[in-house]
Scaffold this motif. Structure first.
Motif, PDB file in Angstrom:
ATOM      1  N   VAL A   1      38.925  31.610  42.219  1.00 59.83           N
ATOM      2  CA  VAL A   1      38.431  32.977  42.374  1.00 59.83           C
ATOM      3  C   VAL A   1      39.300  33.728  43.391  1.00 59.83           C
ATOM      4  O   VAL A   1      39.661  34.897  43.170  1.00 59.83           O
ATOM      5  N   LEU A   2      39.663  33.057  44.486  1.00 57.93           N
ATOM      6  CA  LEU A   2      40.567  33.684  45.456  1.00 57.93           C
ATOM      7  C   LEU A   2      41.903  34.042  44.814  1.00 57.93           C
ATOM      8  O   LEU A   2      42.467  35.117  45.065  1.00 57.93           O
ATOM      9  N   LYS A   3      42.427  33.151  43.979  1.00 56.33           N
ATOM     10  CA  LYS A   3      43.701  33.411  43.315  1.00 56.33           C
ATOM     11  C   LYS A   3      43.592  34.602  42.373  1.00 56.33           C
ATOM     12  O   LYS A   3      44.514  35.429  42.285  1.00 56.33           O
ATOM     13  N   GLY A   4      42.475  34.708  41.685  1.00 54.29           N
ATOM     14  CA  GLY A   4      42.258  35.857  40.809  1.00 54.29           C
ATOM     15  C   GLY A   4      42.210  37.157  41.590  1.00 54.29           C
ATOM     16  O   GLY A   4      42.815  38.163  41.191  1.00 54.29           O
TER      17      GLY A   4
ATOM     18  N   ARG B   1      47.027  46.053  40.422  1.00 53.39           N
ATOM     19  CA  ARG B   1      45.788  46.275  39.677  1.00 53.39           C
ATOM     20  C   ARG B   1      46.000  46.347  38.174  1.00 53.39           C
ATOM     21  O   ARG B   1      45.028  46.339  37.421  1.00 53.39           O
ATOM     22  N   SER B   2      47.252  46.405  37.745  1.00 48.85           N
ATOM     23  CA  SER B   2      47.521  46.367  36.308  1.00 48.85           C
ATOM     24  C   SER B   2      47.412  44.939  35.768  1.00 48.85           C
ATOM     25  O   SER B   2      47.435  44.716  34.558  1.00 48.85           O
ATOM     26  N   ASN B   3      47.293  43.961  36.691  1.00 52.67           N
ATOM     27  CA  ASN B   3      47.219  42.553  36.292  1.00 52.67           C
ATOM     28  C   ASN B   3      45.778  42.084  36.084  1.00 52.67           C
ATOM     29  O   ASN B   3      45.439  40.936  36.389  1.00 52.67           O
ATOM     30  N   VAL B   4      44.922  42.957  35.563  1.00 54.72           N
ATOM     31  CA  VAL B   4      43.515  42.616  35.387  1.00 54.72           C
ATOM     32  C   VAL B   4      43.348  41.405  34.469  1.00 54.72           C
ATOM     33  O   VAL B   4      42.582  40.484  34.770  1.00 54.72           O
TER      34      VAL B   4
ATOM     35  N   GLU C   1      45.457  39.003  33.777  1.00 57.36           N
ATOM     36  CA  GLU C   1      45.923  37.782  34.431  1.00 57.36           C
ATOM     37  C   GLU C   1      44.903  37.299  35.461  1.00 57.36           C
ATOM     38  O   GLU C   1      44.624  36.095  35.562  1.00 57.36           O
ATOM     39  N   ALA C   2      44.341  38.235  36.224  1.00 59.03           N
ATOM     40  CA  ALA C   2      43.315  37.880  37.209  1.00 59.03           C
ATOM     41  C   ALA C   2      42.094  37.287  36.520  1.00 59.03           C
ATOM     42  O   ALA C   2      41.524  36.289  36.983  1.00 59.03           O
ATOM     43  N   ASN C   3      41.702  37.875  35.397  1.00 63.28           N
ATOM     44  CA  ASN C   3      40.528  37.382  34.667  1.00 63.28           C
ATOM     45  C   ASN C   3      40.712  35.946  34.193  1.00 63.28           C
ATOM     46  O   ASN C   3      39.731  35.185  34.099  1.00 63.28           O
ATOM     47  N   GLU C   4      41.945  35.561  33.907  1.00 63.45           N
ATOM     48  CA  GLU C   4      42.201  34.192  33.462  1.00 63.45           C
ATOM     49  C   GLU C   4      41.827  33.177  34.543  1.00 63.45           C
ATOM     50  O   GLU C   4      41.358  32.078  34.244  1.00 63.45           O
ATOM     51  N   TYR C   5      42.026  33.563  35.806  1.00 63.03           N
ATOM     52  CA  TYR C   5      41.653  32.663  36.901  1.00 63.03           C
ATOM     53  C   TYR C   5      40.141  32.522  36.987  1.00 63.03           C
ATOM     54  O   TYR C   5      39.615  31.421  37.218  1.00 63.03           O
TER      55      TYR C   5
ATOM     56  N   ALA D   1      32.152  34.735  39.985  1.00 65.50           N
ATOM     57  CA  ALA D   1      33.234  34.903  39.009  1.00 65.50           C
ATOM     58  C   ALA D   1      32.774  35.805  37.864  1.00 65.50           C
ATOM     59  O   ALA D   1      33.515  36.701  37.422  1.00 65.50           O
ATOM     60  N   LEU D   2      31.551  35.581  37.372  1.00 66.84           N
ATOM     61  CA  LEU D   2      31.011  36.403  36.294  1.00 66.84           C
ATOM     62  C   LEU D   2      30.859  37.851  36.748  1.00 66.84           C
ATOM     63  O   LEU D   2      31.167  38.792  35.991  1.00 66.84           O
ATOM     64  N   TYR D   3      30.399  38.029  37.982  1.00 68.96           N
ATOM     65  CA  TYR D   3      30.239  39.373  38.543  1.00 68.96           C
ATOM     66  C   TYR D   3      31.581  40.111  38.585  1.00 68.96           C
ATOM     67  O   TYR D   3      31.673  41.283  38.186  1.00 68.96           O
ATOM     68  N   ILE D   4      32.631  39.440  39.024  1.00 69.82           N
ATOM     69  CA  ILE D   4      33.954  40.080  39.102  1.00 69.82           C
ATOM     70  C   ILE D   4      34.475  40.415  37.706  1.00 69.82           C
ATOM     71  O   ILE D   4      35.077  41.477  37.491  1.00 69.82           O
TER      72      ILE D   4
END
Length: 320
Positions: free
Chosen positions: A131-134, A142-145, A147-151, A180-183
């Motif tokens: 979650v920290l990595k995401g 912020r365009s890497n949404v 990629e972040a979601n994959e974490y 994680a679900l909230y994010i």
């Protein structure tokens, strides 16, 4: 030698838990005295967090309530150990500070290394790091949404191998998994998918707080309050102002219910703005802007107070 006492957990957290279970069972303190022989005064001190119960008392209450309190207590010890890092994660989600995130990551690794593994589930450790990595991926760009979601999804798949976000309601989440679900729900907003975001947030907000869930102390309630706040904001973005107002009020009611000021300033602000946009009289919405700013001032959040006042003046022509 006195009775062996139960240790390693916050007295108030355990006391609130025991009171909640008793009330769920519709027992009065007098009923408990009759069932297990513990005096009302002793039980009152335990439930108020003044005293820790002995193991013998825990066993007696377990028999009376027909609930495995020792199992819940074990969960409490783990949650208590992680609590400070849950709070830090909340701050990161709200403030988007990449430098602070790196400090949290470093301190978490150090904490795990220096403490006994009996308090920590290895999967949950890895979930926290993912979650920290995401968050770090998103904070840096912020365009890497996606990629972040994959974490976040990877964190969920550590326990649910075939996890499918489309079927999010099927799963029984632990605390970090709910984060994680909230994010993931928040990140739908970056694509202006407010309805999809609200579906997940409403699921989180409507979770039943059962006997086991109460072991999360105020942390789970904080997540519910954040969910209600974000639902209110999403409905505001959709121009569904009546619904925005309803969810702001639900959040405020929850704050009062748990006797917490957590995010109350933001909920007052959402309520004030919904009333303003609904065309209500100044006398109806202005007090809520004033309450929002007063809470920020009391909390010492000067930077955020200045930001809120500037937005209110620029967008709505209100100078307070």
């Amino acid at each position: 030698m006195g009775e062996k006492m139960i240790n390693g957990v916050n007295r108030h957290t355990l006391g609130n838990l025991l009171r909640s279970i008793r009330e769920t069972k519709n027992f009065t303190q007098s009923d408990v005295k009759r069932l297990v022989g513990i005096s009302e005064a002793t039980l009152r001190r335990i439930e108020n967090g003044e005293n820790l119960p002995s193991l013998a008392t825990i066993e007696s209450l377990t028999n009376a309530y027909k609930v495995d309190i020792l199992k819940i207590y074990t969960n409490l010890r783990a949650i208590n150990a992680y609590e400070v890092f849950y709070e830090k994660l909340d701050d990161l989600i709200i403030n988007n500070d990449v430098h602070k995130l790196q400090e949290v990551h470093s301190s978490f690794n150090k904490f795990i290394k220096e403490n006994s593994e009996e308090y920590f589930d290895l999967k949950e450790q890895e979930q926290y790091k993912l979650v920290l990595k995401g968050l770090e991926t998103y904070f840096r760009d912020r365009s890497n949404v996606k990629e972040a979601n994959e974490y976040y999804l990877k964190a969920l798949k550590l326990r649910f191998e075939a996890y499918d976000l489309k079927n999010y309601m099927k799963y029984d989440y632990n605390h970090i998994e709910l984060k994680a679900l909230y994010i993931l729900a928040l990140n739908y907003c970056d694509e202006e998918k407010y309805h999809e975001s609200n579906e997940i947030l409403e699921f989180i907000a409507d979770l039943e707080i059962g006997e086991i869930a109460k072991c999360f102390s105020s942390e789970k309630y904080k997540l519910l309050i954040k969910a209600l706040l974000n639902i209110s904001y999403n409905y505001f973005c959709l121009n569904e102002l009546d619904k925005s107002l309803i969810y702001a009020d639900r959040g405020l009611e929850k704050c009062l219910d748990i006797k917490s000021y957590y995010l109350m300033y933001a909920l007052f602000y959402r309520k004030a703005t919904a009333l303003l946009k609904l065309g209500k009289e100044k006398s109806e919405y202005l007090p809520y802007y004033q309450k929002s700013f007063m809470l920020l001032e009391i909390q010492g959040s000067e930077e955020l107070l200045v930001k809120y006042k500037q937005i209110t003046k620029t967008r709505y022509g209100i100078d307070l």
